[in-house]
Structure formats: structure tokens, C-alpha cells
Design an enzyme around this catalytic site. Sequence first.
Site, PDB file in Angstrom:
ATOM      1  N   GLN A 322       0.825  -1.204   0.000  1.00 31.38           N
ATOM      2  CA  GLN A 322       0.000   0.000   0.000  1.00 31.38           C
ATOM      3  C   GLN A 322       0.861   1.257   0.000  1.00 31.38           C
ATOM      4  O   GLN A 322       0.517   2.257  -0.637  1.00 31.38           O
ATOM      5  CB  GLN A 322      -0.917  -0.005   1.238  1.00 31.38           C
ATOM      6  CG  GLN A 322      -1.746   1.246   1.420  1.00 31.38           C
ATOM      7  CD  GLN A 322      -2.754   1.465   0.311  1.00 31.38           C
ATOM      8  OE1 GLN A 322      -3.217   0.519  -0.310  1.00 31.38           O
ATOM      9  NE2 GLN A 322      -3.101   2.716   0.043  1.00 31.38           N
ATOM     10  N   GLU A 323       1.980   1.207   0.687  1.00 32.82           N
ATOM     11  CA  GLU A 323       2.839   2.388   0.787  1.00 32.82           C
ATOM     12  C   GLU A 323       3.629   2.646  -0.490  1.00 32.82           C
ATOM     13  O   GLU A 323       3.725   3.790  -0.949  1.00 32.82           O
ATOM     14  CB  GLU A 323       3.802   2.229   1.975  1.00 32.82           C
ATOM     15  CG  GLU A 323       3.147   2.299   3.348  1.00 32.82           C
ATOM     16  CD  GLU A 323       2.694   3.708   3.688  1.00 32.82           C
ATOM     17  OE1 GLU A 323       3.115   4.660   3.006  1.00 32.82           O
ATOM     18  OE2 GLU A 323       1.918   3.858   4.652  1.00 32.82           O
ATOM     19  N   SER A 324       4.235   1.606  -1.064  1.00 37.08           N
ATOM     20  CA  SER A 324       5.195   1.853  -2.156  1.00 37.08           C
ATOM     21  C   SER A 324       5.118   0.857  -3.301  1.00 37.08           C
ATOM     22  O   SER A 324       5.937   0.946  -4.223  1.00 37.08           O
ATOM     23  CB  SER A 324       6.614   1.806  -1.590  1.00 37.08           C
ATOM     24  OG  SER A 324       6.959   0.468  -1.225  1.00 37.08           O
ATOM     25  N   TYR A 449      -7.196   3.553   3.122  1.00 40.11           N
ATOM     26  CA  TYR A 449      -5.878   2.954   3.360  1.00 40.11           C
ATOM     27  C   TYR A 449      -6.024   1.647   4.131  1.00 40.11           C
ATOM     28  O   TYR A 449      -5.483   0.605   3.737  1.00 40.11           O
ATOM     29  CB  TYR A 449      -5.037   3.965   4.133  1.00 40.11           C
ATOM     30  CG  TYR A 449      -3.668   3.523   4.570  1.00 40.11           C
ATOM     31  CD1 TYR A 449      -2.558   3.744   3.756  1.00 40.11           C
ATOM     32  CD2 TYR A 449      -3.459   2.946   5.820  1.00 40.11           C
ATOM     33  CE1 TYR A 449      -1.283   3.373   4.171  1.00 40.11           C
ATOM     34  CE2 TYR A 449      -2.200   2.577   6.243  1.00 40.11           C
ATOM     35  CZ  TYR A 449      -1.113   2.789   5.417  1.00 40.11           C
ATOM     36  OH  TYR A 449       0.145   2.430   5.834  1.00 40.11           O
TER      37      TYR A 449
END
Length: 493
Positions: A322-324, A449
Site C-alpha cells: 500500500q505504501e510503495s 488505506y
Amino acid sequence: MYRHFLRTTRQIAGLAVALLLLLTPARAISTWSAELMPMTSPTTLADIQRRDFLEITTRNTPATFYEGRQGPTGFEFELFRRFADDLGVSLAVENDHHIGDVLEQVAGGQTDIGAAGLVLDRQRQDVTYSHPIMSMQPMVAYRRGAQAPKTIQDLDGLDIGTVAGAGTSRVLRDLQKTHPTLTWRESPDIETTDLLGMVESGELDAAVVYAHEFKLSRLFFPDVASALTIGEPVTLAWAFPARTDPSLVERANAFIDGMRRSGDLERLTQKYFGHDDYLEYVGARRFIGQAQAHLGQWMNDFKQAAGETGFDWKLLAAVGYQESHWQPDAVSPTGVKGLMMLTRDTARHMNVSDRKDPQQSIDGGARYLRYLHDRIPDTVAEPDRTWMTLAAYNLGLGHLYDARRLARLQGHDPDEWGSIKQMLPLLQESSWYNRVEHGFARGNVAALYVRNIKRYEEILNWVERSQHQFSSLSRATASTTTTPVFETVPPAP
């Protein structure tokens, strides 16, 4: 595991009886032998409470029973676990069966209850059913890119599969009375996930399954879509041996009715089948492709970080995606960097010297999640505690506390993630964020998120349960070790 527990229980009971018989004078045996005899008598509520366990026969499917991150789970598992608690006994669960096997076990008196997505069938004389638990709507699933069937007539000529004995074939037979050209194939040796996998791979044109089962599994089959509902809804119920004492059935009915009156049955249904916040088709396909291409090289690092922090490695991997998208050199416009996208302050706090070093980033991100997790109030239980931790990772612990304050102001439970999820978007409205300490926050982004991470983790859990190797991952589907034997149902004469 559960079958072994059951046998061990019976073996211990048998040994105990044998020892007592050896050590007890003959005259005394007649005094208590009548009390021991019910151990082998037909199943009744009294027998179950005396032996101190309830035997359940079920299926290993997402809608019934499976091993989750925190142990056994599933809609029917949670329901019959509560029933066992209501009886004050433990559980012995057999889950390596298909529907036909379950009904044979029940009809033969080899189990107390069959709880396996069974359809109430009043025509069966060897099985007694409980009161209705929930309704199940049959539907047609088809492969994306093909022409979507919109009417029953559109099903003509399609290679359709369904699970024999699940109730869907009965619905198809009813439809065949008015649409005699309708044909399909059915097998008792497959499950809904097998059917969806066959539709996705092109082995079938379509499958007839239940809508709630499709809803649970659609995330793992992004190339399969829903088409149309068919027939009338059928009824989910528990099955009991017809020749047993009715006391167990009556107690189960009282339990089900009580769950319905209290609203607990509706809440349980919503928990497992009510959410619509799933990844869209493109997002699921992209995630599966990224897992195939990139996750293998970081898996050991996620597992090591998980071992040191107590999180499931798949949760950490989902956060990293999800972040990168698992890119170690990722940089955002706001300056956060690395695979776990750490801010400069967070990296300093976690003693991360190089945010673009993937091992440091994964380790630092996992330790920061643990730091946040430990600062969630003790009154918050799992899994809500983890979901709030993820929200805090995204928008900060202070804003999470603000959302909890808004929940209290509106009379909601601040310890439930469902309440916090509703409050987070209010942090973008001046009429609300001006009433809390930390002001404006992109709360809707934090809610999305957490939703996405939950779904990514579900895919990874599914793949792990299906025993696929990530290095050769091509689709998230459960594999079968044998080719199912389909019976073709011809057109009506």
C-alpha cells in the site's frame, strides 16, 4: 487436528471406564454402570453435556470454516462455536468433507450437527433441519471479457458448472422445467472456489454459486464477475440425524431464535457477508501481478520483521504494498521515502539511518507499527486494535485519538473500528475538526488505506492457505489435487 482431538477424548473416556471396571468391586458396578452407558447411546443433549463436547461436521470453505490468522474462523464456525459455549461444552470439528459427505455423516448418526452451508430440504427423511439461519441467493458468475448473460435464455449453449448437493442444482432443475434447453455440469467433489477458478481459467463458461459465497471469494478471482441472479433464495440450516432425540434440535432452534431476536445473527451475517468495500477488478489484478514479480525478494525481510514485532508477515507485506508497491526507492512529493515510506522524524525515532535501504525500511516500519499498536487504549480488542494502528500509521496517532473523541460525541463506541471508520471522514469537515485537538486530516484517505491493506492481506492469506508458491503465482485460486468428476445434466425431454 480437530478429528484427532475427538478420538483422544473418546479414547481417554474408554480407558477411564476400563480402569474403573478393573478396580471396582462387582457389586458396586451395577450402581453406576447405568450412568456410564449413555456414553455410547444415541446422541441427545444430555449425552453431549455429559461427555462435554459437541461434534460438528463441516466443510473447509471461506463461508463455513477455515484456519485464519488467529485460528479457526468462518461464519458457521463462529455460529456453532457460540452454540457450544451456550451448551457449556467444547468442540470437536471435522472439516475435511464435501456437502454429500456431511449429509451422509449426519444421516448415519456419526456426528451431532452438520453445519456446512447446507440447504434446508424438507424432502429428506433421514435428516432433521434447524430453524432457518439465513437466505442464500443463487447467481451466475462468468469470465470477464465474455458476453455477460443477462437472461436465462442467454445461458443456453454455455458450459456451466455447479456444486452437486449444494441446492444450486435443485434451483437449476426447477428452472429447467420452464427452460428445457438449460444444461449444466455438477460434481459433489468441488467447492465454490474451484468453480470460480475454472471459470477464470476458461475451463467453464460460467458457474452457478451463491451470492454471499461469490462476495467472499471475488477478491481472489479478479477475472470473474457476477451476471444475473436465478431462481428464488434458498434457506441455510443446520442438519441433525433424524432418529436422534429432539432435545438437541430444540435447543439449537432456541439458540438460533435467540440470536435472531437479539440482532446478533444479523451482526454476524454482516460481519462476514455484508461488506462491499472490496478491491476493484484492476486493483486486485495489479496486486496479484506485483506479488508475482516483487514480493519474493522481500518476503524473508517481512518474516524477520514479523518475528521481532509480533505481527503477521502478510500484514506487514500488505502495508509495504500500500505504501510503495514494494519499491525501495519510492519517494513521495512530501518527502517520505522507502519501501515502508517513512518520514524523516519516524526514521529518526526508529533509528533508521537510510530510509531507502529496504531491510532498514521494513524493520523500521514494523517497529513503528508496534510502537503505535502499544499506544492504542487497552480497551480496544483485536482485530479493531490493528485496524486503528494502521489508520494511525497513515494519518498520525493524534488524529486517530480525535476520531475516537468524535465517536464519543456522537454516541458511538470508540473501541470499535466500524465507529472510527465512520468518524475519520469527518476530520475533513470544519464543523467537526474544529472541535478536536489536532484539526484537519484526510480521514477518508486513512479509511481507504486500512480497507486496502485488509484486502491485500486477505489475498496473501488466501494464497498461503491454498499452498501456492509466490514465485510461480499466476492467480489467487485454491488448487485441487484431483480432477473433479462432473455429471452432465442434459436438456429436459
